[in-house]
Every structure is written in structure tokens, then in C-alpha cells.
Write a protein that holds these residues in place. Structure first.
Motif, PDB file in Angstrom:
ATOM      1  N   LEU A  77     -29.416  55.868  17.981  1.00  0.00           N
ATOM      2  CA  LEU A  77     -28.301  54.985  17.653  1.00  0.00           C
ATOM      3  C   LEU A  77     -28.144  53.903  18.722  1.00  0.00           C
ATOM      4  N   VAL A  78     -28.408  54.242  19.970  1.00  0.00           N
ATOM      5  CA  VAL A  78     -28.343  53.266  21.057  1.00  0.00           C
ATOM      6  C   VAL A  78     -29.395  52.174  20.845  1.00  0.00           C
ATOM      7  N   GLU A  79     -30.603  52.562  20.444  1.00  0.00           N
ATOM      8  CA  GLU A  79     -31.652  51.586  20.156  1.00  0.00           C
ATOM      9  C   GLU A  79     -31.279  50.716  18.959  1.00  0.00           C
ATOM     10  N   LEU A  80     -30.638  51.311  17.961  1.00  0.00           N
ATOM     11  CA  LEU A  80     -30.168  50.542  16.813  1.00  0.00           C
ATOM     12  C   LEU A  80     -29.146  49.499  17.255  1.00  0.00           C
ATOM     13  N   SER A  95     -18.991  43.771  23.404  1.00  0.00           N
ATOM     14  CA  SER A  95     -18.697  45.140  22.990  1.00  0.00           C
ATOM     15  C   SER A  95     -18.524  45.165  21.482  1.00  0.00           C
ATOM     16  N   ILE A  96     -19.343  45.948  20.807  1.00  0.00           N
ATOM     17  CA  ILE A  96     -19.223  46.084  19.355  1.00  0.00           C
ATOM     18  C   ILE A  96     -19.300  47.561  18.986  1.00  0.00           C
ATOM     19  N   PHE A  97     -18.884  47.869  17.778  1.00  0.00           N
ATOM     20  CA  PHE A  97     -19.077  49.211  17.264  1.00  0.00           C
ATOM     21  C   PHE A  97     -19.636  49.120  15.858  1.00  0.00           C
ATOM     22  N   LEU A  98     -20.249  50.213  15.429  1.00  0.00           N
ATOM     23  CA  LEU A  98     -20.870  50.314  14.116  1.00  0.00           C
ATOM     24  C   LEU A  98     -20.184  51.431  13.337  1.00  0.00           C
ATOM     25  N   TYR A  99     -20.091  51.242  12.029  1.00  0.00           N
ATOM     26  CA  TYR A  99     -19.602  52.340  11.210  1.00  0.00           C
ATOM     27  C   TYR A  99     -20.191  52.303   9.822  1.00  0.00           C
ATOM     28  N   CYS A 100     -20.250  53.489   9.224  1.00  0.00           N
ATOM     29  CA  CYS A 100     -20.743  53.676   7.856  1.00  0.00           C
ATOM     30  C   CYS A 100     -19.643  54.349   7.052  1.00  0.00           C
ATOM     31  N   ASN A 101     -19.443  53.872   5.851  1.00  0.00           N
ATOM     32  CA  ASN A 101     -18.431  54.455   4.963  1.00  0.00           C
ATOM     33  C   ASN A 101     -17.091  54.618   5.685  1.00  0.00           C
ATOM     34  N   ASN A 102     -16.713  53.592   6.441  1.00  0.00           N
ATOM     35  CA  ASN A 102     -15.461  53.580   7.200  1.00  0.00           C
ATOM     36  C   ASN A 102     -15.379  54.671   8.262  1.00  0.00           C
ATOM     37  N   GLN A 103     -16.510  55.220   8.671  1.00  0.00           N
ATOM     38  CA  GLN A 103     -16.554  56.215   9.735  1.00  0.00           C
ATOM     39  C   GLN A 103     -17.219  55.594  10.957  1.00  0.00           C
ATOM     40  N   LEU A 104     -16.535  55.634  12.078  1.00  0.00           N
ATOM     41  CA  LEU A 104     -17.064  55.105  13.319  1.00  0.00           C
ATOM     42  C   LEU A 104     -18.267  55.925  13.762  1.00  0.00           C
ATOM     43  N   LEU A 105     -19.351  55.244  14.122  1.00  0.00           N
ATOM     44  CA  LEU A 105     -20.541  55.932  14.631  1.00  0.00           C
ATOM     45  C   LEU A 105     -20.423  56.037  16.145  1.00  0.00           C
ATOM     46  N   MET A 106     -20.363  57.238  16.648  1.00  0.00           N
ATOM     47  CA  MET A 106     -20.210  57.463  18.080  1.00  0.00           C
ATOM     48  C   MET A 106     -21.547  57.212  18.772  1.00  0.00           C
ATOM     49  N   MET A 107     -21.513  56.437  19.836  1.00  0.00           N
ATOM     50  CA  MET A 107     -22.723  56.074  20.563  1.00  0.00           C
ATOM     51  C   MET A 107     -23.181  57.238  21.436  1.00  0.00           C
ATOM     52  N   ARG A 108     -24.088  58.017  20.907  1.00  0.00           N
ATOM     53  CA  ARG A 108     -24.698  59.117  21.653  1.00  0.00           C
ATOM     54  C   ARG A 108     -26.203  58.941  21.600  1.00  0.00           C
ATOM     55  N   SER A 115     -30.772  60.789  11.179  1.00  0.00           N
ATOM     56  CA  SER A 115     -29.651  61.703  10.928  1.00  0.00           C
ATOM     57  C   SER A 115     -28.463  60.960  10.335  1.00  0.00           C
ATOM     58  N   ILE A 116     -28.258  59.733  10.769  1.00  0.00           N
ATOM     59  CA  ILE A 116     -27.191  58.914  10.184  1.00  0.00           C
ATOM     60  C   ILE A 116     -27.525  58.612   8.727  1.00  0.00           C
ATOM     61  N   TYR A 117     -28.783  58.278   8.474  1.00  0.00           N
ATOM     62  CA  TYR A 117     -29.238  57.996   7.118  1.00  0.00           C
ATOM     63  C   TYR A 117     -29.007  59.206   6.208  1.00  0.00           C
ATOM     64  N   ASP A 118     -29.369  60.389   6.691  1.00  0.00           N
ATOM     65  CA  ASP A 118     -29.196  61.596   5.880  1.00  0.00           C
ATOM     66  C   ASP A 118     -27.734  61.829   5.517  1.00  0.00           C
ATOM     67  N   THR A 119     -26.831  61.448   6.413  1.00  0.00           N
ATOM     68  CA  THR A 119     -25.404  61.655   6.186  1.00  0.00           C
ATOM     69  C   THR A 119     -24.774  60.569   5.326  1.00  0.00           C
ATOM     70  N   TYR A 120     -25.156  59.305   5.553  1.00  0.00           N
ATOM     71  CA  TYR A 120     -24.423  58.178   4.973  1.00  0.00           C
ATOM     72  C   TYR A 120     -25.188  57.321   3.958  1.00  0.00           C
ATOM     73  N   LYS A 121     -26.425  57.623   3.649  1.00  0.00           N
ATOM     74  CA  LYS A 121     -27.196  56.752   2.756  1.00  0.00           C
ATOM     75  C   LYS A 121     -26.538  56.619   1.390  1.00  0.00           C
ATOM     76  N   ASN A 122     -26.764  55.479   0.782  1.00  0.00           N
ATOM     77  CA  ASN A 122     -26.305  55.248  -0.584  1.00  0.00           C
ATOM     78  C   ASN A 122     -27.263  55.998  -1.499  1.00  0.00           C
ATOM     79  N   THR A 123     -26.749  56.874  -2.318  1.00  0.00           N
ATOM     80  CA  THR A 123     -27.620  57.711  -3.146  1.00  0.00           C
ATOM     81  C   THR A 123     -28.262  56.940  -4.288  1.00  0.00           C
TER      82      THR A 123
END
Length: 139
Positions: A77-80, A95-108, A115-123
Motif C-alpha cells: 500500500l505504501v508503494e501504491l 499528505s493524502i489518504f486513500l479509501y475504497c468503498n468509503n473505507q479509509l485504507l490504513m498505511m501499513r 489483499s485490498i483488491y480481494d476485499t474491495y474489488k468491484n465484482t
């Protein structure tokens, strides 16, 4: 706590994407299939758009509201975040932040794009839709 602050700032509930309005479902599915045919399943399609209330100043004047790119699932996610800043034209010190489906993506550093794709991808079209915005830092 941070999600509550974002809500107060009006930075949630922006799940509309210009990209979805510009291309039909069949066109979006075709773009996904083309990526898979050319690079295999190790890459995913990411649609990146600026939040409608974000005050980010771009360094370049790209006309599209959205960016579409294929990225390796093993990227962190840091590389993204670095990729986003470089390719969208955002100052690296911003300073920016990213989120998917209105969920903030924590920078870890241990979270991968896959893993983000598996959770938030558009089906329907198998794209990953991400919004970016800036936020105020105090202190």
C-alpha cells in the motif's frame, strides 16, 4: 476517531466514479480481460479518482478526472501511495489518504494491493476503485 473526523470534513460518501459513467460495463470488463490476457493474473486494474471535496493541487494538468492503471498485486500500500503521487502529479510532500468503498485504507507496509483488491474489488467489472483526498495536519 479518524473516520468520524473524515465524516465531519465531508470526505466520506463519495462513491461516484466518472470512469463508471464514461464506460459501459461491457467496455470495463473488456479492459480487465485485456490486462489479464497481456500480463496474467498478477496485475489488477485500479481506477483512481480525486474526491469531489479534496483540495489537492496537481503539478500537471491532466484533463481526466480519473486515472486507470494496472499494478502488480504484490505491491504494498505504501508503494501504491508513492505511485499515486508520481502519476497523478501530486507533490511528494503532500499528505493524502486513500479509501475504497468509503473505507479509509490504513498505511501499513505489510498490506498488499492484492489483499485490498480481494476485499474491495468491484465484482461486476473486477476493477479496484480508489478515491484520494488530502487532509489537514495540526501541530
Amino acid at each position: 476517531m479518524l473516520q468520524k473526523k473524515l465524516n465531519v470534513l465531508g470526505l466520506v460518501n463519495d462513491n461516484e466514479f466518472e470512469y463508471k459513467n464514461k464506460f459501459t460495463l461491457e467496455q470495463r470488463q473488456g479492459k480487465y480481460q485485456k490486462v489479464i490476457n497481456n500480463s496474467g493474473e498478477e496485475r489488477i486494474l485500479v481506477v483512481l479518482e480525486k474526491h469531489k471535496k479534496a483540495q489537492i493541487q496537481k503539478q500537471n494538468s491532466k484533463s481526466n478526472q480519473y486515472q486507470l492503471f494496472a499494478i502488480n498485486k504484490n505491491k504494498t500500500l505504501v508503494e501504491l501511495m508513492q505511485y499515486v503521487k508520481q502519476n497523478v502529479g501530486i507533490d511528494v510532500s503532500a499528505s493524502i489518504f486513500l479509501y475504497c468503498n468509503n473505507q479509509l485504507l490504513m498505511m501499513r507496509s505489510d498490506i498488499t494491493v492484492g489483499s485490498i483488491y480481494d476485499t474491495y474489488k468491484n465484482t461486476e467489472d473486477k476493477h479496484l476503485y480508489i478515491k484520494y483526498a488530502n487532509f489537514e495536519t495540526f501541530g
